[in-house]
Design an enzyme around this catalytic site. Structure first.
Site, PDB file in Angstrom:
ATOM      1  N   ARG B  20       8.970  91.452 -76.812  1.00 31.12           N
ATOM      2  CA  ARG B  20       9.355  92.865 -76.653  1.00 31.12           C
ATOM      3  C   ARG B  20       9.751  93.159 -75.202  1.00 31.12           C
ATOM      4  NH1 ARG B  20       8.340  97.247 -73.530  1.00 31.12           N
ATOM      5  NH2 ARG B  20       6.109  96.757 -73.546  1.00 31.12           N
ATOM      6  N   ASP B  21       8.805  93.131 -74.302  1.00 29.71           N
ATOM      7  CA  ASP B  21       9.058  93.516 -72.914  1.00 29.71           C
ATOM      8  C   ASP B  21      10.035  92.543 -72.243  1.00 29.71           C
ATOM      9  OD1 ASP B  21       8.856  94.752 -70.448  1.00 29.71           O
ATOM     10  OD2 ASP B  21       6.800  94.130 -70.056  1.00 29.71           O
ATOM     11  N   HIS B 213      -1.636  94.736 -66.808  1.00 25.00           N
ATOM     12  CA  HIS B 213      -0.236  94.342 -67.011  1.00 25.00           C
ATOM     13  C   HIS B 213       0.422  94.283 -65.631  1.00 25.00           C
ATOM     14  CE1 HIS B 213       3.535  94.540 -69.589  1.00 25.00           C
ATOM     15  NE2 HIS B 213       4.035  94.758 -68.391  1.00 25.00           N
ATOM     16  N   HIS B 215       3.091  92.757 -62.706  1.00 26.89           N
ATOM     17  CA  HIS B 215       4.394  92.125 -62.464  1.00 26.89           C
ATOM     18  C   HIS B 215       4.302  91.313 -61.181  1.00 26.89           C
ATOM     19  CE1 HIS B 215       7.264  94.624 -65.192  1.00 26.89           C
ATOM     20  NE2 HIS B 215       6.155  94.298 -65.808  1.00 26.89           N
ATOM     21  N   CYS B 246      11.588  95.637 -65.773  1.00 23.79           N
ATOM     22  CA  CYS B 246      11.714  97.045 -66.151  1.00 23.79           C
ATOM     23  C   CYS B 246      13.153  97.491 -65.955  1.00 23.79           C
ATOM     24  CB  CYS B 246      10.792  97.912 -65.314  1.00 23.79           C
ATOM     25  SG  CYS B 246      11.108  99.672 -65.585  1.00 23.79           S
ATOM     26  N   ASN B 255       7.656  89.967 -65.119  1.00 22.65           N
ATOM     27  CA  ASN B 255       6.317  89.995 -65.669  1.00 22.65           C
ATOM     28  C   ASN B 255       5.563  88.754 -65.208  1.00 22.65           C
ATOM     29  OD1 ASN B 255       5.847  92.210 -67.683  1.00 22.65           O
ATOM     30  ND2 ASN B 255       7.771  91.436 -68.535  1.00 22.65           N
TER      31      ASN B 255
END
Lengths: 314, 314
Positions: B20-21, B213, B215, B246, B255
């Site tokens: 997803r991300d 989460h 980065h 992002c 990430n």
């Protein structure tokens, strides 16, 4: 704005290894004038400790074959601590003649790396260092002792901690003032760091005489550094722009980048004296000299925010 | 061989966000069959939690415009936890109809990012999430709440921790079972992580309901993760091969790579259930699908040691 973390030291000495450990692993030898300018810019960016070069025979490491010229060219433009690596008594004599003010010797924790890097057994190489350290101290020079392959070796795998400790403690016996624990292939994780520091502390070698030297090969360098800081270490080796690695270990790339380290310490409110934008401009300038991008993550993130470096920077 | 570190949890749940991300930030949309294969390979590599996709309007994120098709194609080939992102009630209805078993909503800690990413104020976006969470729970689906920009915002700079905490606590009030604290632009350092976790704990939101989460934009992700683990967090978001970033924040790349995380946790003896070589082969295969190298350091170091991936891998 910074947010401190309980248990960390208020101040960390960044031991910059870019001019020696970084440049010795570049394919091409840079002109000595560029190296001198690199050191000057690092000092101007606030680095108080910069390992300048290595007095190895030119046939071993041609990239650093200009150690005398570099020291002559720098003159008084040196950082507060300006160690140089010396591989043996001959190298020490050259360094002393060139006016070096501090030296470092480089030992291996493993037999395989000692054989390949030093062409001797661990015991033989340590025995050969004893007079080097003694003579350096007699000449009034402090000596740093590196221990490489502390957390893993490409040929032997995991390295027993007591084997690492034995080498570190011998170097202290010889008279080394500081021991730098190197994860030469970057495989270590924080539990190993904690266990080794605890073992050395029990053996009488406290964190105040230890530096850590992590490679970012597996992305672990800053987490390992954090753990070392939590255990009282206050000297951290790093390389501007992440220059360098290990020429004798195929899989070893990437010293911890000084920019990534200083970003963390700035965020934690730990004083380093380093001006991060000035350091980042220096590393971008060096990347231009080398014709390749830096692997530092913080440098890549900061680069768009920086004004272009100028020749008047330093 | 692993070396544990005192104070860490015995087991960490890796919350894989690559499909997803990661993929939502790739320029090109991959065929749905490739996405399904990616998920299957991740599950085969031992990942028990994989965020599959997002039920956003296709015009917002064309890369994920095939959410229904992906779930249909996967059928029963799903991980134990298979959350999907839903931006609003319409997205939730689509997700429920497609058979989703868990959902996630995405809130911002800052007004600037809320305006840019959600086109609403923080208060408006939270109000809009309340019925989404309520309806999801009525449908028997657990809900994860993301809070983005927890440690810095590209427009506002530092973010006050009580502002972050207020958003997190509202999401808990709505009924979110897990809160993922996101450092969307990767600027945070361990002191901020400790301070936010301590504040949330005082407010009644313990580490057992928190995920982190991070980065790796400035290289800080693993050090921040280590600090979170030391504070009791046991769920860590990561992206296979370091896919993603992002799309609304220019400087945000990277990430935390699942490989870098698992290398650390394996070294610490913290159980993740992940087979690192199988994961690395999956990420190399995905890099081939995308036609670009992975930014994961551990993956780059591991790649030469792996046998070539095959189509029969999964």
């Amino acid at each position: 704005m910074s947010t401190p973390l309980a248990g960390l030291p208020p101040r960390v000495e960044v031991y910059e290894v870019g001019p020696r450990d970084g440049l010795q692993n570049e394919a091409a030898a840079l002109p000595v004038e560029v190296k001198a300018e690199f050191v000057r810019r690092l000092v101007a960016a606030g680095l108080r400790t910069v390992e300048l070069t290595s007095f190895v025979p030119k046939r071993w490491i041609p990239q650093l074959g200009d150690a005398e010229e570099l020291l002559a060219l720098l003159g008084d433009d040196q950082p507060s601590r300006a160690p140089v690596l010396v591989p043996n008594e001959k190298g020490l004599a050259r360094a002393v003649a060139a006016g070096a003010r501090e030296v470092a010797v480089f030992a291996s924790a493993t037999e395989s790396f000692a054989r390949r890097n030093l062409n001797r057994s661990v015991a033989e190489s340590l025995a050969a260092f004893a007079p080097v350290v003694e003579q350096a101290r007699a000449a009034g020079l402090p000596v740093r002792g590196y221990v490489s392959m502390c957390f893993g070796d490409p040929w032997e795998g995991a390295v027993p901690l007591d084997q690492v400790a034995a080498v570190a403690l011998r170097l202290v016996e010889f008279g080394c003032a500081e021991i730098s624990l190197g994860d030469t292939i970057g495989v270590g994780t924080p539990g190993q760091v904690a266990a080794l520091l605890a073992l050395l502390d029990r053996e009488g070698l406290g964190a105040d005489r230890i530096a850590v030297h992590f490679h970012d090969t597996y992305g672990q360098a800053l987490a390992n550094t954090l753990l070392a800081l939590q255990h009282g270490v206050t000297t951290v080796d790093a390389s501007a722009g992440g220059l360098g690695g290990c020429p004798y270990a195929g899989s070893a790339t990437g010293n911890l980048a000084t920019e990534d380290l200083v970003w963390q310490l700035d965020g934690l409110g730990v004083d380093t004296g380093v001006d991060l934008p000035a350091l980042a401009r220096t590393s971008l300038w060096m990347a231009g000299q080398l014709g390749r991008p830096s692997p530092s993550r913080a440098l890549a993130a900061l680069a768009p925010t920086l004004t272009a470096p100028t020749d008047q920077e330093s």
